[in-house]
Design an enzyme around this catalytic site. Structure first.
Site, PDB file in Angstrom:
ATOM      1  CD  GLU A 163       0.131  -5.314   5.790  1.00  0.00           C
ATOM      2  OE1 GLU A 163       0.417  -6.024   4.866  1.00  0.00           O
ATOM      3  OE2 GLU A 163      -0.243  -4.228   5.886  1.00  0.00           O
ATOM      4  CG  HIS A 214      -2.750  -3.102   4.005  1.00  0.00           C
ATOM      5  ND1 HIS A 214      -1.906  -2.470   4.519  1.00  0.00           N
ATOM      6  CD2 HIS A 214      -3.583  -2.400   3.295  1.00  0.00           C
ATOM      7  CE1 HIS A 214      -2.164  -1.160   4.376  1.00  0.00           C
ATOM      8  NE2 HIS A 214      -3.035  -1.149   3.376  1.00  0.00           N
ATOM      9  CB  CYS A 242      -1.024  -0.200   1.131  1.00  0.00           C
ATOM     10  SG  CYS A 242      -2.437   0.937   0.805  1.00  0.00           S
TER      11      CYS A 242
END
Ligand code: GLN
Length: 197
Positions: free
Chosen positions: A177, A175, A81
């Site tokens: 994560e 994302h 991002c």
């Protein structure tokens, strides 16, 4: 298997989530805030957050030039991002004074998915990631407007590249994560291992 040391640029953004994902993907994660810390890692993640803030802090902390030098010298890096924006050679709509580390021959558009769609999730087929689609979490995400010849597009959403790779540099608009699925981080850790030889 070796355990590479992977830094997470810890100036602003979702640093902790990348630590957990790197840990699960078999790397030793370290926070990078200073040039000495950057010099000690085998690869680097630039997290999501606010690319203008990360850019300003990188300049203020004396990290922008060291980052550019290491990327030029072939250090693998992964940006999610805002991190994707930081790895782009060019931003279509930069804020004044906003700089990037660069390295990936692409132009990105910030906040590209527009107001109604500021945040959404979508399953994505990602080249190089086995075992079914990756759940893409998009939060005021950029997309890739155009790429140079050496850039490989790994995933597309709505007609726009949202995951790309150029040699040892990887970036995603989304994302991984945040999802508990560590396959994208595992791909990056593999890239770091292979750069170590
Ligand atoms: N819109 C942000 C930027 O331009 C990126 C958002 C994010 O990283 N989730 O930096």
């Amino acid at each position: 298997m070796s355990t590479p040391t992977v830094g997470v640029l810890a100036l602003q953004g979702d640093v902790r989530e990348h630590f957990a994902a790197l840990d699960a993907a078999g790397a030793e994660a370290r926070a990078v805030r200073r040039p000495e810390e950057l010099a000690a890692v085998d690869g680097l993640i630039i997290p999501g957050g606010e690319s203008t803030t990360i850019s300003k802090l990188a300049i203020a902390f004396g990290l922008m030039e060291p980052l550019r030098e290491r990327v030029r010298a072939g250090m693998p890096a992964y940006g999610s991002c805002a991190g994707m924006i930081m790895l782009a050679d060019k931003i279509l709509d930069p804020r004044s004074g906003q700089e990037t580390v660069g390295g990936i021959d692409m132009i990105v558009r910030r906040n590209a998915f527009g107001r109604q769609n500021e945040s959404f999730e979508a399953p994505l087929a990602v080249t190089g990631v086995e075992g079914g689609p990756v759940e893409g979490v998009f939060i005021r995400a950029p997309w890739v407007e155009s790429t140079g010849a050496r850039v490989e597009t790994l995933a597309v959403y709505d007609g726009h590249p949202v995951a790309v790779r150029q040699d040892g540099l990887l970036s995603t608009s989304f994302h991984p994560e945040l999802t508990g699925d560590h396959r994208v981080h595992a791909l990056f850790v593999e890239m770091v291992r292979s750069a170590l030889g």
